[in-house]
Design a protein around this motif. Structure first.
Motif, PDB file in Angstrom:
ATOM      1  N   SER A  51      14.603  -5.948   5.330  1.00 34.75           N
ATOM      2  CA  SER A  51      15.943  -5.212   5.881  1.00 34.75           C
ATOM      3  C   SER A  51      15.737  -3.572   6.120  1.00 34.75           C
ATOM      4  CB  SER A  51      16.957  -5.088   4.088  1.00 34.75           C
ATOM      5  OG  SER A  51      16.454  -4.476   3.478  1.00 34.75           O
ATOM      6  N   TYR A  52      16.528  -3.350   6.874  1.00 32.93           N
ATOM      7  CA  TYR A  52      16.822  -2.235   7.238  1.00 32.93           C
ATOM      8  C   TYR A  52      16.953  -0.711   6.161  1.00 32.93           C
ATOM      9  CZ  TYR A  52      17.575   1.868  10.395  1.00 32.93           C
ATOM     10  OH  TYR A  52      18.099   3.410  10.766  1.00 32.93           O
ATOM     11  N   ASP A  53      17.883  -0.950   5.500  1.00 30.87           N
ATOM     12  CA  ASP A  53      18.296  -0.002   4.282  1.00 30.87           C
ATOM     13  C   ASP A  53      18.138  -0.386   3.431  1.00 30.87           C
ATOM     14  OD1 ASP A  53      19.905  -2.149   4.986  1.00 30.87           O
ATOM     15  OD2 ASP A  53      21.825  -0.434   5.400  1.00 30.87           O
ATOM     16  N   VAL A  54      18.107  -1.391   2.718  1.00 28.50           N
ATOM     17  CA  VAL A  54      17.509  -1.909   1.363  1.00 28.50           C
ATOM     18  C   VAL A  54      16.321  -1.676   1.075  1.00 28.50           C
ATOM     19  CG1 VAL A  54      18.069  -3.908  -0.033  1.00 28.50           C
ATOM     20  CG2 VAL A  54      19.062  -3.382   1.144  1.00 28.50           C
ATOM     21  N   PRO A  55      15.974  -0.086  -0.553  1.00 23.94           N
ATOM     22  CA  PRO A  55      14.291  -0.277  -0.121  1.00 23.94           C
ATOM     23  C   PRO A  55      14.505  -0.789  -1.286  1.00 23.94           C
ATOM     24  CG  PRO A  55      16.227   1.371  -1.466  1.00 23.94           C
ATOM     25  CD  PRO A  55      17.365   0.630  -0.332  1.00 23.94           C
ATOM     26  N   PRO A  56      12.888  -0.641  -1.689  1.00 25.40           N
ATOM     27  CA  PRO A  56      12.619  -1.788  -3.085  1.00 25.40           C
ATOM     28  C   PRO A  56      12.511  -1.073  -4.798  1.00 25.40           C
ATOM     29  CG  PRO A  56      10.893  -1.607  -1.421  1.00 25.40           C
ATOM     30  CD  PRO A  56      11.814  -0.296  -1.362  1.00 25.40           C
ATOM     31  N   PRO A  57      13.011  -1.501  -5.469  1.00 21.86           N
ATOM     32  CA  PRO A  57      13.012  -0.441  -6.946  1.00 21.86           C
ATOM     33  C   PRO A  57      12.199   1.932  -6.936  1.00 21.86           C
ATOM     34  CG  PRO A  57      12.513  -2.784  -7.647  1.00 21.86           C
ATOM     35  CD  PRO A  57      12.189  -2.476  -6.329  1.00 21.86           C
ATOM     36  N   GLU A 107       0.254   5.492 -12.433  1.00 18.59           N
ATOM     37  CA  GLU A 107      -0.500   5.195 -11.739  1.00 18.59           C
ATOM     38  C   GLU A 107      -0.509   5.564 -10.120  1.00 18.59           C
ATOM     39  OE1 GLU A 107      -4.949   3.051 -10.639  1.00 18.59           O
ATOM     40  OE2 GLU A 107      -3.092   1.669 -11.070  1.00 18.59           O
ATOM     41  N   TYR A 108       0.643   5.688  -9.819  1.00 20.02           N
ATOM     42  CA  TYR A 108       0.791   5.967  -8.128  1.00 20.02           C
ATOM     43  C   TYR A 108       1.944   7.008  -8.098  1.00 20.02           C
ATOM     44  CZ  TYR A 108      -2.026   1.532  -7.748  1.00 20.02           C
ATOM     45  OH  TYR A 108      -2.748   0.585  -7.755  1.00 20.02           O
ATOM     46  N   THR A 160       0.713  -1.203   0.062  1.00 14.29           N
ATOM     47  CA  THR A 160      -0.268  -0.142  -0.122  1.00 14.29           C
ATOM     48  C   THR A 160       0.768   1.434  -0.414  1.00 14.29           C
ATOM     49  OG1 THR A 160      -1.592  -1.151   1.254  1.00 14.29           O
ATOM     50  CG2 THR A 160      -1.809   0.880   1.626  1.00 14.29           C
ATOM     51  N   GLY A 161       1.456   1.630   0.858  1.00 13.09           N
ATOM     52  CA  GLY A 161       2.381   2.298   1.429  1.00 13.09           C
ATOM     53  C   GLY A 161       1.568   3.905   1.172  1.00 13.09           C
ATOM     54  N   TRP A 162       1.864   5.042  -0.233  1.00 18.14           N
ATOM     55  CA  TRP A 162       0.892   6.302   0.064  1.00 18.14           C
ATOM     56  C   TRP A 162      -0.279   6.606  -0.633  1.00 18.14           C
ATOM     57  CZ3 TRP A 162       4.767  10.909  -0.508  1.00 18.14           C
ATOM     58  CH2 TRP A 162       5.840  10.522   0.576  1.00 18.14           C
ATOM     59  N   VAL A 163      -0.532   4.758  -1.069  1.00 11.68           N
ATOM     60  CA  VAL A 163      -1.868   4.864  -1.971  1.00 11.68           C
ATOM     61  C   VAL A 163      -3.190   4.878  -0.858  1.00 11.68           C
ATOM     62  CG1 VAL A 163      -3.161   3.483  -3.009  1.00 11.68           C
ATOM     63  CG2 VAL A 163      -1.050   3.542  -3.771  1.00 11.68           C
ATOM     64  N   ASP A 164      -3.360   6.105  -1.124  1.00 14.61           N
ATOM     65  CA  ASP A 164      -4.755   6.602   0.070  1.00 14.61           C
ATOM     66  C   ASP A 164      -5.983   5.420  -0.077  1.00 14.61           C
ATOM     67  OD1 ASP A 164      -5.814   8.621   2.189  1.00 14.61           O
ATOM     68  OD2 ASP A 164      -6.347   9.197   1.324  1.00 14.61           O
ATOM     69  N   VAL A 165      -6.045   4.059   0.562  1.00 16.30           N
ATOM     70  CA  VAL A 165      -7.009   3.647   0.832  1.00 16.30           C
ATOM     71  C   VAL A 165      -7.409   3.531   1.685  1.00 16.30           C
ATOM     72  CG1 VAL A 165      -5.929   1.785  -1.367  1.00 16.30           C
ATOM     73  CG2 VAL A 165      -5.903   1.154   1.788  1.00 16.30           C
ATOM     74  N   ASP A 166      -8.782   3.222   2.594  1.00 13.93           N
ATOM     75  CA  ASP A 166      -9.711   3.422   3.276  1.00 13.93           C
ATOM     76  C   ASP A 166      -9.859   1.513   4.030  1.00 13.93           C
ATOM     77  OD1 ASP A 166     -11.185   4.619   5.372  1.00 13.93           O
ATOM     78  OD2 ASP A 166     -12.925   5.221   4.126  1.00 13.93           O
ATOM     79  N   GLY A 222       8.369   1.038  -6.052  1.00 15.20           N
ATOM     80  CA  GLY A 222       8.224   0.062  -7.446  1.00 15.20           C
ATOM     81  C   GLY A 222       7.173  -1.083  -7.386  1.00 15.20           C
ATOM     82  N   LEU A 223       7.088  -1.215  -6.077  1.00 14.45           N
ATOM     83  CA  LEU A 223       6.293  -2.554  -5.737  1.00 14.45           C
ATOM     84  C   LEU A 223       5.113  -2.086  -5.112  1.00 14.45           C
ATOM     85  CD1 LEU A 223       8.406  -4.268  -3.417  1.00 14.45           C
ATOM     86  CD2 LEU A 223       8.377  -4.750  -4.972  1.00 14.45           C
ATOM     87  N   THR A 224       4.836  -0.670  -5.283  1.00 13.37           N
ATOM     88  CA  THR A 224       2.967   0.262  -5.291  1.00 13.37           C
ATOM     89  C   THR A 224       2.409  -0.338  -5.723  1.00 13.37           C
ATOM     90  OG1 THR A 224       4.072   1.499  -4.090  1.00 13.37           O
ATOM     91  CG2 THR A 224       2.246   2.306  -4.111  1.00 13.37           C
ATOM     92  N   GLY A 225       1.067  -1.589  -4.786  1.00  8.41           N
ATOM     93  CA  GLY A 225      -0.294  -1.878  -5.664  1.00  8.41           C
ATOM     94  C   GLY A 225      -0.301  -3.281  -5.929  1.00  8.41           C
ATOM     95  N   LEU A 226       1.207  -3.875  -5.727  1.00  7.76           N
ATOM     96  CA  LEU A 226       1.280  -5.465  -6.368  1.00  7.76           C
ATOM     97  C   LEU A 226       0.841  -6.219  -4.545  1.00  7.76           C
ATOM     98  CD1 LEU A 226       4.788  -4.761  -7.558  1.00  7.76           C
ATOM     99  CD2 LEU A 226       2.897  -5.002  -8.853  1.00  7.76           C
ATOM    100  N   ASN A 227       0.074  -6.834  -5.543  1.00  7.65           N
ATOM    101  CA  ASN A 227      -0.339  -7.963  -4.516  1.00  7.65           C
ATOM    102  C   ASN A 227       1.709  -8.904  -4.343  1.00  7.65           C
ATOM    103  OD1 ASN A 227      -0.116 -12.074  -4.162  1.00  7.65           O
ATOM    104  ND2 ASN A 227      -2.367 -10.406  -3.734  1.00  7.65           N
TER     105      ASN A 227
END
Length: 237
Positions: free
Chosen positions: A116-122, A129-130, A21-27, A92-97
């Motif tokens: 991990s503490y300091d490895v971000p996704p792509p 869309e996001y 989900t991250g920053w996607v504004d779901v309810d 880049g993982l935003t919205g993926l199952n």
């Protein structure tokens, strides 16, 4: 002695769908709404008087904050919203199952991105869309395109020092209704949790974490109000 109450938002629709989900504004789901109200009822039963509340600019956290304050009979409490309390940006993982992502990239790689503490996704590609650049909630802000827990902490901590800590030092009781990773960043800071241990700290949804602080904002006591759903807390001192 000031008291800080950390409240992770209740179940969201994408939590239910097992999506990043991250920053996607779901309810919130109906279950999430119930969790938020339960959190407020626990705050009321504990006799905690909240002086001010802080939350992110994401609907699931805002509604959790409002529902909890209503259930605690403290809906009059002032609430401040700021994007720096948002959930971690999943790039880049935003919205993926999550299960499908593990099948595509491998369970080990997805675990590294998630835990991990300091490895971000792509990074999130611009213009998709996001892409949140045109969202007026973030006007004038320098937005990330992905975040690790480490960079989430870099975002959250200045806001903590600037807006929340002064209220606590003035003796106010503060509620922060936010997200798993933004709250984890605050817990890491307060309890001085090592980098390799903070990723193991889980904060349950809708269960108020009450932290008693001394004058220097060092924890002297901490407990979850719903003991049946409590998670292990970091050591104090």
């Amino acid at each position: 002695m000031p008291v800080l109450v950390l409240l992770r938002h209740g179940q969201s629709q994408w939590n239910l769908e097992n999506r990043f989900t991250g920053w996607v504004d779901v309810d919130l789901t109906a279950e999430g709404e119930a969790q938020a109200r339960k959190g407020g009822e626990l705050i009321k039963a504990a006799g905690l008087d909240i002086d001010e509340a802080f939350t992110s600019v994401q609907t699931r956290a805002i509604r959790t904050c409002n529902l909890a304050l209503d259930a605690a009979a403290q809906s009059f409490v002032p609430v401040t919203k700021d994007w720096r309390l948002n959930e971690r940006h999943y790039g880049g993982l935003t919205g993926l199952n999550k299960a499908e992502t593990a099948e595509k990239h491998g369970e080990e790689q997805v675990t590294i991105w998630r835990r991990s503490y300091d490895v971000p996704p792509p990074e999130l590609a611009p213009g998709g869309e996001y892409d949140f650049a045109s969202d007026r909630r973030y006007k004038g802000a320098s937005l990330p395109s992905t975040e690790s827990l480490a960079t989430t902490l870099v975002r959250v901590l200045p806001y903590w020092e600037e807006a929340i800590a002064p209220k606590l030092k003035a003796g106010e009781n503060i509620l922060v209704a936010a997200h798993g990773n933004s709250l984890r960043a605050i817990v890491k800071h307060l309890f001085a949790v090592p980098d390799d241990q903070i990723v193991k700290v889980e904060i349950p949804t809708g269960n108020p974490l009450v932290i008693e602080l001394d004058a220097d904002l060092k924890p002297v006591g901490a407990r979850y109000l719903d003991e049946a759903r409590a998670e292990k807390l970091p050591a104090i001192g």
